[in-house]
Design a protein around this motif. Structure first.
Motif, short mmCIF file in Angstrom:
data_model
loop_
_atom_site.label_atom_id
_atom_site.label_comp_id
_atom_site.label_asym_id
_atom_site.label_seq_id
_atom_site.Cartn_x
_atom_site.Cartn_y
_atom_site.Cartn_z
N GLN A 69 63.87 86.81 3.80
CA GLN A 69 64.79 87.46 4.72
C GLN A 69 65.74 88.38 3.98
N LEU A 70 66.25 87.95 2.84
CA LEU A 70 67.20 88.75 2.06
C LEU A 70 66.53 89.95 1.42
N VAL A 71 65.37 89.75 0.81
CA VAL A 71 64.75 90.79 -0.01
C VAL A 71 63.84 91.70 0.80
N VAL A 72 62.98 91.14 1.63
CA VAL A 72 61.95 91.93 2.31
C VAL A 72 62.39 92.36 3.70
N ASP A 73 62.73 91.39 4.55
CA ASP A 73 63.05 91.71 5.95
C ASP A 73 64.25 92.65 6.06
N GLN A 74 65.28 92.38 5.27
CA GLN A 74 66.47 93.21 5.33
C GLN A 74 66.17 94.65 4.90
N TYR A 75 65.32 94.79 3.88
CA TYR A 75 64.95 96.15 3.43
C TYR A 75 64.18 96.89 4.52
N LEU A 76 63.20 96.23 5.11
CA LEU A 76 62.36 96.89 6.12
C LEU A 76 63.13 97.20 7.39
N ASP A 83 68.63 103.51 0.55
CA ASP A 83 68.00 103.33 -0.75
C ASP A 83 67.89 104.69 -1.46
N PRO A 84 68.44 104.85 -2.68
CA PRO A 84 68.34 106.13 -3.37
C PRO A 84 66.91 106.61 -3.60
N ILE A 85 65.99 105.68 -3.82
CA ILE A 85 64.61 106.09 -4.06
C ILE A 85 63.96 106.55 -2.76
N HIS A 116 76.09 94.63 -0.57
CA HIS A 116 75.53 94.02 0.63
C HIS A 116 74.05 93.67 0.43
N TYR A 117 73.30 94.55 -0.25
CA TYR A 117 71.87 94.32 -0.41
C TYR A 117 71.52 93.88 -1.83
N TYR A 118 71.72 94.74 -2.80
CA TYR A 118 71.31 94.43 -4.17
C TYR A 118 72.07 93.24 -4.74
N LEU A 255 80.04 100.71 6.75
CA LEU A 255 78.67 100.21 6.67
C LEU A 255 78.33 99.40 7.91
N ALA A 256 79.26 98.57 8.35
CA ALA A 256 79.02 97.76 9.55
C ALA A 256 78.77 98.66 10.77
N ARG A 257 79.55 99.74 10.90
CA ARG A 257 79.34 100.66 12.00
C ARG A 257 77.99 101.35 11.90
N PHE A 258 77.61 101.71 10.68
CA PHE A 258 76.31 102.34 10.46
C PHE A 258 75.17 101.40 10.85
N LEU A 259 75.22 100.18 10.36
CA LEU A 259 74.17 99.22 10.67
C LEU A 259 74.13 98.92 12.16
N GLY A 260 75.29 98.88 12.79
CA GLY A 260 75.33 98.69 14.24
C GLY A 260 74.66 99.83 14.98
N ALA A 261 74.86 101.05 14.48
CA ALA A 261 74.21 102.21 15.11
C ALA A 261 72.70 102.17 14.96
N VAL A 262 72.25 101.73 13.77
CA VAL A 262 70.80 101.64 13.52
C VAL A 262 70.15 100.64 14.46
N MET A 263 70.80 99.50 14.64
CA MET A 263 70.18 98.42 15.41
C MET A 263 70.50 98.48 16.90
#
Length: 264
Positions: A69-76, A83-85, A116-118, A255-263
């Protein structure tokens, strides 16, 4: 500057033969990772197929079940957008071998997104292998070393770059069919520009939206000034204004506002 050191003395040569044998079978990715690991050792891997207009597709990973959940699901779900890459891919990066720090903004490790992620996945360093595919997607191989492990050295990048032409040819041969259509999913935003437009629409100016993007990606005020061609003082004013308009007071809230907009 002190010379780079590395105590890994049991490296082998990149051997494409097992990878060729595994073409168009379920063993292809494990064989490819084994061949790469012999040249540049790593602890874990996440392979995704990334696109310009939709979420990444999962290809393969070596992540333990309790960390998925932390590494894969959150990234997808959302993390890929900052992600810079991934951003380098969107900007047109071709076949490449590079470290996260080679493309990350100057304050990336200080950013709320990084923490938050890395920060949650205990990643010491990341090495990316990017191979462009004919349908404008790309295979993104994220190879990681965990906390306590040495970071990837520049000479390791150089060694793997020597094999990139062969790796890319094998990847394109294996993924020689167009990507499958995306599975049914909620109507979510699939680009950072759309996400920022969503939560800033009718509130932020175009310049404020651009600066919000750069803040989230980990750029310092000085870096934002250089990227946008705007005076440092003006950048600070724009940042203050966008925080006021969004009724927030920190990058964490941004960041919270951004993630809220995405979801949403």
């Amino acid at each position: 500057m002190a010379p780079e050191t590395d105590d890994r003395r049991d490296r082998k040569d990149f051997s494409p033969a097992p990878v060729i044998t595994a073409l168009h079978t379920a063993n292809f990715v494990p064989a490819l990772l084994n061949a790469v690991n012999a040249v540049v050792p790593f602890n874990g891997a996440l392979l995704t197929r990334i696109y310009l207009d939709r979420r990444p597709g999962h290809v393969y990973d070596t992540v333990r079940a309790e960390r998925r959940q932390l590494v894969v699901d959150q990234y997808l779900d959302t993390a890929y957008l900052l992600d810079p890459i991934y951003n380098a891919f969107v900007q047109g990066l071709g076949d490449s071998v590079l470290r996260l720090r080679d493309v990350a903004p100057d304050h990336f490790r200080r950013s709320t997104y990084f923490k938050h992620y890395y920060g949650n996945i205990d990643l010491a360093d990341e090495l990316a292998v990017l191979v462009r595919l004919p349908d404008r997607s790309a295979l993104f191989m994220s190879l990681g070393r965990l906390g306590g492990e040495p970071r990837f050295l520049s000479r390791e990048v150089t060694v793997l770059r020597r094999e990139l032409e062969v790796i890319a040819a094998l990847v394109r041969k294996h993924f020689d069919r167009p990507a499958p259509p995306p599975p049914p999913q909620p109507d979510v935003t699939t680009s950072i520009t759309e996400a920022l437009d969503t939560f800033g629409e009718g509130v932020l100016t175009a310049r404020e939206q651009e600066i919000a993007t750069l803040i989230l990606r980990g750029h310092s005020t000085a870096s934002i000034s250089e990227v946008t061609g705007t005076a440092v003082g003006t950048v600070k004013i724009h940042r203050k204004n966008l925080y006021r308009k969004l009724r927030i007071s920190s990058q964490s809230e941004l960041l919270a506002r951004f993630l809220g907009a995405v979801m949403a």
